[in-house]
Scaffold this motif. Structure first.
Motif, mmCIF file in Angstrom:
data_model
loop_
_atom_site.group_PDB
_atom_site.id
_atom_site.type_symbol
_atom_site.label_atom_id
_atom_site.label_comp_id
_atom_site.label_asym_id
_atom_site.label_seq_id
_atom_site.Cartn_x
_atom_site.Cartn_y
_atom_site.Cartn_z
ATOM 1 N N VAL A 108 0.849 -1.198 0.000
ATOM 2 C CA VAL A 108 0.000 0.000 0.000
ATOM 3 C C VAL A 108 0.885 1.249 0.000
ATOM 4 O O VAL A 108 0.678 2.182 -0.795
ATOM 5 N N ALA A 109 1.873 1.268 0.886
ATOM 6 C CA ALA A 109 2.777 2.421 0.967
ATOM 7 C C ALA A 109 3.562 2.588 -0.337
ATOM 8 O O ALA A 109 3.767 3.715 -0.811
ATOM 9 N N ALA A 110 3.977 1.476 -0.947
ATOM 10 C CA ALA A 110 4.728 1.550 -2.200
ATOM 11 C C ALA A 110 3.859 2.104 -3.324
ATOM 12 O O ALA A 110 4.339 2.880 -4.168
ATOM 13 N N THR A 111 2.603 1.719 -3.352
ATOM 14 C CA THR A 111 1.674 2.215 -4.374
ATOM 15 C C THR A 111 1.508 3.721 -4.242
ATOM 16 O O THR A 111 1.506 4.464 -5.231
ATOM 17 N N THR A 112 1.385 4.197 -2.998
ATOM 18 C CA THR A 112 1.244 5.635 -2.750
ATOM 19 C C THR A 112 2.505 6.380 -3.165
ATOM 20 O O THR A 112 2.438 7.426 -3.826
ATOM 21 N N ARG A 113 3.682 5.845 -2.790
ATOM 22 C CA ARG A 113 4.947 6.502 -3.136
ATOM 23 C C ARG A 113 5.134 6.619 -4.642
ATOM 24 O O ARG A 113 5.747 7.574 -5.132
ATOM 25 N N ALA A 114 4.591 5.650 -5.371
ATOM 26 C CA ALA A 114 4.733 5.656 -6.829
ATOM 27 C C ALA A 114 3.772 6.628 -7.501
ATOM 28 O O ALA A 114 3.799 6.779 -8.728
ATOM 29 N N GLY A 115 2.929 7.293 -6.710
ATOM 30 C CA GLY A 115 1.994 8.264 -7.275
ATOM 31 C C GLY A 115 0.821 7.625 -7.975
ATOM 32 O O GLY A 115 0.134 8.281 -8.770
ATOM 33 N N LEU A 116 0.546 6.356 -7.691
ATOM 34 C CA LEU A 116 -0.573 5.640 -8.327
ATOM 35 C C LEU A 116 -1.838 5.866 -7.523
ATOM 36 O O LEU A 116 -1.805 5.896 -6.291
ATOM 37 N N LEU A 117 -2.966 6.016 -8.195
ATOM 38 C CA LEU A 117 -4.221 6.305 -7.518
ATOM 39 C C LEU A 117 -5.324 5.398 -8.052
ATOM 40 O O LEU A 117 -6.114 5.779 -8.922
ATOM 41 N N PRO A 118 -5.405 4.161 -7.529
ATOM 42 C CA PRO A 118 -6.520 3.299 -7.919
ATOM 43 C C PRO A 118 -7.851 3.894 -7.445
ATOM 44 O O PRO A 118 -7.896 4.698 -6.514
ATOM 45 N N ALA B 213 4.329 -2.615 -8.289
ATOM 46 C CA ALA B 213 4.526 -2.125 -6.917
ATOM 47 C C ALA B 213 4.237 -3.236 -5.911
ATOM 48 O O ALA B 213 4.935 -3.366 -4.900
ATOM 49 N N PHE B 214 3.216 -4.033 -6.172
ATOM 50 C CA PHE B 214 2.888 -5.155 -5.280
ATOM 51 C C PHE B 214 4.057 -6.144 -5.229
ATOM 52 O O PHE B 214 4.477 -6.592 -4.152
ATOM 53 N N ARG B 215 4.573 -6.485 -6.410
ATOM 54 C CA ARG B 215 5.666 -7.468 -6.450
ATOM 55 C C ARG B 215 6.916 -6.923 -5.756
ATOM 56 O O ARG B 215 7.593 -7.646 -5.015
ATOM 57 N N ALA B 216 7.208 -5.655 -5.982
ATOM 58 C CA ALA B 216 8.403 -5.060 -5.374
ATOM 59 C C ALA B 216 8.305 -5.030 -3.857
ATOM 60 O O ALA B 216 9.327 -5.050 -3.156
ATOM 61 N N VAL C 140 -10.360 2.673 12.683
ATOM 62 C CA VAL C 140 -9.278 3.649 12.799
ATOM 63 C C VAL C 140 -8.741 4.012 11.419
ATOM 64 O O VAL C 140 -8.845 3.240 10.460
ATOM 65 N N CYS C 141 -8.162 5.199 11.319
ATOM 66 C CA CYS C 141 -7.562 5.653 10.073
ATOM 67 C C CYS C 141 -6.218 6.285 10.403
ATOM 68 O O CYS C 141 -6.122 7.101 11.335
ATOM 69 N N VAL C 142 -5.181 5.882 9.663
ATOM 70 C CA VAL C 142 -3.832 6.401 9.897
ATOM 71 C C VAL C 142 -3.271 6.915 8.581
ATOM 72 O O VAL C 142 -3.765 6.586 7.501
ATOM 73 N N PRO C 143 -2.223 7.761 8.641
ATOM 74 C CA PRO C 143 -1.582 8.176 7.392
ATOM 75 C C PRO C 143 -1.156 6.954 6.584
ATOM 76 O O PRO C 143 -0.694 5.954 7.144
ATOM 77 N N ARG C 144 -1.312 7.027 5.272
ATOM 78 C CA ARG C 144 -1.077 5.847 4.427
ATOM 79 C C ARG C 144 0.334 5.294 4.592
ATOM 80 O O ARG C 144 0.538 4.076 4.520
ATOM 81 N N THR D 261 -8.864 -8.783 9.756
ATOM 82 C CA THR D 261 -8.731 -7.404 9.287
ATOM 83 C C THR D 261 -9.142 -7.254 7.835
ATOM 84 O O THR D 261 -8.681 -7.996 6.963
ATOM 85 N N ILE D 262 -10.017 -6.285 7.603
ATOM 86 C CA ILE D 262 -10.285 -5.765 6.274
ATOM 87 C C ILE D 262 -9.924 -4.285 6.317
ATOM 88 O O ILE D 262 -9.813 -3.702 7.395
ATOM 89 N N ALA D 263 -9.756 -3.691 5.154
ATOM 90 C CA ALA D 263 -9.335 -2.284 5.172
ATOM 91 C C ALA D 263 -9.572 -1.623 3.831
ATOM 92 O O ALA D 263 -9.445 -2.252 2.776
ATOM 93 N N HIS D 264 -9.941 -0.335 3.887
ATOM 94 C CA HIS D 264 -9.784 0.547 2.738
ATOM 95 C C HIS D 264 -8.317 0.978 2.789
ATOM 96 O O HIS D 264 -7.978 2.097 3.201
ATOM 97 N N ALA D 265 -7.459 0.058 2.425
ATOM 98 C CA ALA D 265 -6.033 0.223 2.706
ATOM 99 C C ALA D 265 -5.438 1.431 2.005
ATOM 100 O O ALA D 265 -4.512 2.055 2.517
#
Length: 456
Positions: A235-245, A296-299, A339-343, A366-370
């Motif tokens: 999730v953090a890697a996807t955000t860092r890459a600037g991707l927005l699903p 990003a998932f694989r990395a 709860v919600c935390v910074p991505r 756990t489920i999440a709007h990750a």
């Protein structure tokens, strides 16, 4: 009270009242209501509010009762205002891309109605097949698509509400907000009411903005991970890459197993967690975006990550995400977190959830709007197991404390209600809490609207 409510649909059957006196929040207390009323229009609501103010009877509004924080729970002596019969779509304005509805309209029914005009209403909580627009507004509900498209507040243009004030003014009908795309005339009172959990007045009509219809078949990327923390790193890697699903959802193995045992969707995964990304960018750019998300998932350590080419499979996976809570709830009482935390801190929060479960001996799935850091750990406590109940409640509070410590919040979309009041007081400063109390006292000086919720 009956003399003041003549001609309205009044319910006083004890069994029916008990069912209407609480939402789905486990172990949230609720009192004994004196009656319930099912209004059909704004004037019915106005009459109820004026009558309750005259007799100083608390008013607890409710929609479908799907909430998970105790926000619709009755207090002793309250009148329940069941808005489910105010379920008319008043109008769909295709030229200006808006819809005006009564609060009892079900979320999915609005989506279906506007889809017939080539339009889309994005907010989509997992309860969308049952929850109402009024309830969604009351809690500022989010859902799977809020990562890219925003939450309910982003779509509320205007409201009609029955409000209070000095004792003689309870029952006043006001219109808040606007129908235009822009508007800054005065304070944003429609925004103030959105997320207020019925504590400022009773919402009787809502005007929402719409969007053009989405692509018919968005792409789905699925990643399987050896641990929850590895999924969080993705999730953090996807955000860092600037991707927005459009959506980026997490399900752990326990959730998948519970859904499969209940619905037999053909889901098989030996992984500790799955990430589901839905992408709706059209054309070749969408293909590139899907490939980048899978990369990003694989990395980040995925066991595997691929774009699904089977629409039925993709739909089954997102159906599993929506069904996770009721599937887990079948196993016993479930206390659900929000709860919600910074991505960037999702991996750390997922690790802490595992540590909290181990510390208290609690069973947590756990489920999440990750993608937006909104986590929904579900804590199971078998019926009649008092030790498990105490462990669940202790774990619940520890997760609130952990989220606050990360600069997060105790509730991302379920609302404060009853269950999160203590956590909210830990999260907000005394000065901010005092401001909230002052607003409540100004708008509802008799403390009749949903008393005991949010600020208490």
């Amino acid at each position: 009270m009956r003399d003041l409510l003549h001609g309205l649909d009044v319910i006083d059957d004890a069994d029916v009242l008990r069912g209407l006196s609480h939402d789905e929040a486990e172990w949230a207390p609720f009192g004994t209501a004196v009656a319930a009323v099912r209004p059909r229009d704004t004037d019915d609501v106005r009459r109820v509010v004026a009558a309750c103010a005259q007799r100083r009877v608390p008013i607890v509004p409710r929609g479908a009762g799907t909430g998970l924080s105790g926000g619709a729970n009755a207090v002793d002596g309250a009148l329940i205002l069941d808005l489910s019969r105010m379920n008319r779509i008043i109008g769909i304005d295709t030229e200006n891309m808006t819809a005006t509805v009564q609060p009892g309209v079900v979320n999915d029914d609005l989506k279906a109605a506007v889809a017939g005009h080539g339009l889309w209403y994005p907010p989509d909580p997992a309860s969308a097949p049952w929850s109402t627009i009024g309830g969604n507004v009351a809690t500022n509900a989010g859902g799977l698509c809020c990562l890219k498209y925003g939450v309910t507040r982003d779509y509320v243009l205007g409201l009609e509400a029955v409000v209070g004030g000095p004792a003689g003014e309870y029952g006043t009908v006001v219109r808040l907000g606007r129908r235009t795309t822009k508007g800054v005339s005065g304070y944003d009172l429609a925004g103030l009411f959105t997320g207020s959990e019925g504590t400022f007045g009773v919402i009787t009509e809502i005007t929402v903005r719409l969007r053009p219809a989405r692509p018919a078949a968005p792409r789905t990327v699925v990643g399987a991970f050896p641990s929850l923390v590895a999924a969080g790193e993705a999730v953090a890697a996807t955000t860092r890459a600037g991707l927005l699903p459009a959506a980026l959802e997490l399900l752990d193995h326990a959730c998948l197993r519970a859904v499969e045992e209940w619905k037999h969707l053909g889901l098989e995964s030996g992984a500790a967690a799955l990430l589901l990304a839905q992408l709706d960018t059209p054309g070749p750019a969408g293909d590139e975006e899907a490939a980048a998300v899978a990369g990003a998932f694989r990395a980040a350590g995925a066991l595997w990550a691929e774009q699904s080419t089977d629409e039925v499979e993709a739909e089954a996976l997102f159906a599993a995400r929506r069904l996770a809570y009721p599937a887990f709830e079948r196993l016993g009482p479930v206390l659900t977190e929000d709860v919600c935390v910074p991505r960037s801190r999702v991996p750390e929060m997922l690790s802490l959830i595992e540590a909290i479960a181990a510390r208290h001996g609690a069973t947590i799935a756990t489920i999440a709007h990750a993608g937006d850091g909104n986590l929904h750990p579900m804590i199971l406590a078998p019926a009649g197991d008092e030790g498990a109940r105490r462990a669940a409640q202790a774990a619940f509070e520890d997760m609130l404390t952990a989220a606050i410590g990360m600069g997060g919040t105790v509730t991302g979309e379920h609302g404060v209600g009853l269950l999160k009041r203590a956590g909210m007081r830990r999260e907000l400063s005394p000065a901010v809490l005092a401001m909230q109390v002052a607003v409540k006292q100004t708008l509802d000086p008799l403390n009749l609207f949903n008393p005991g919720k949010v600020v208490g």
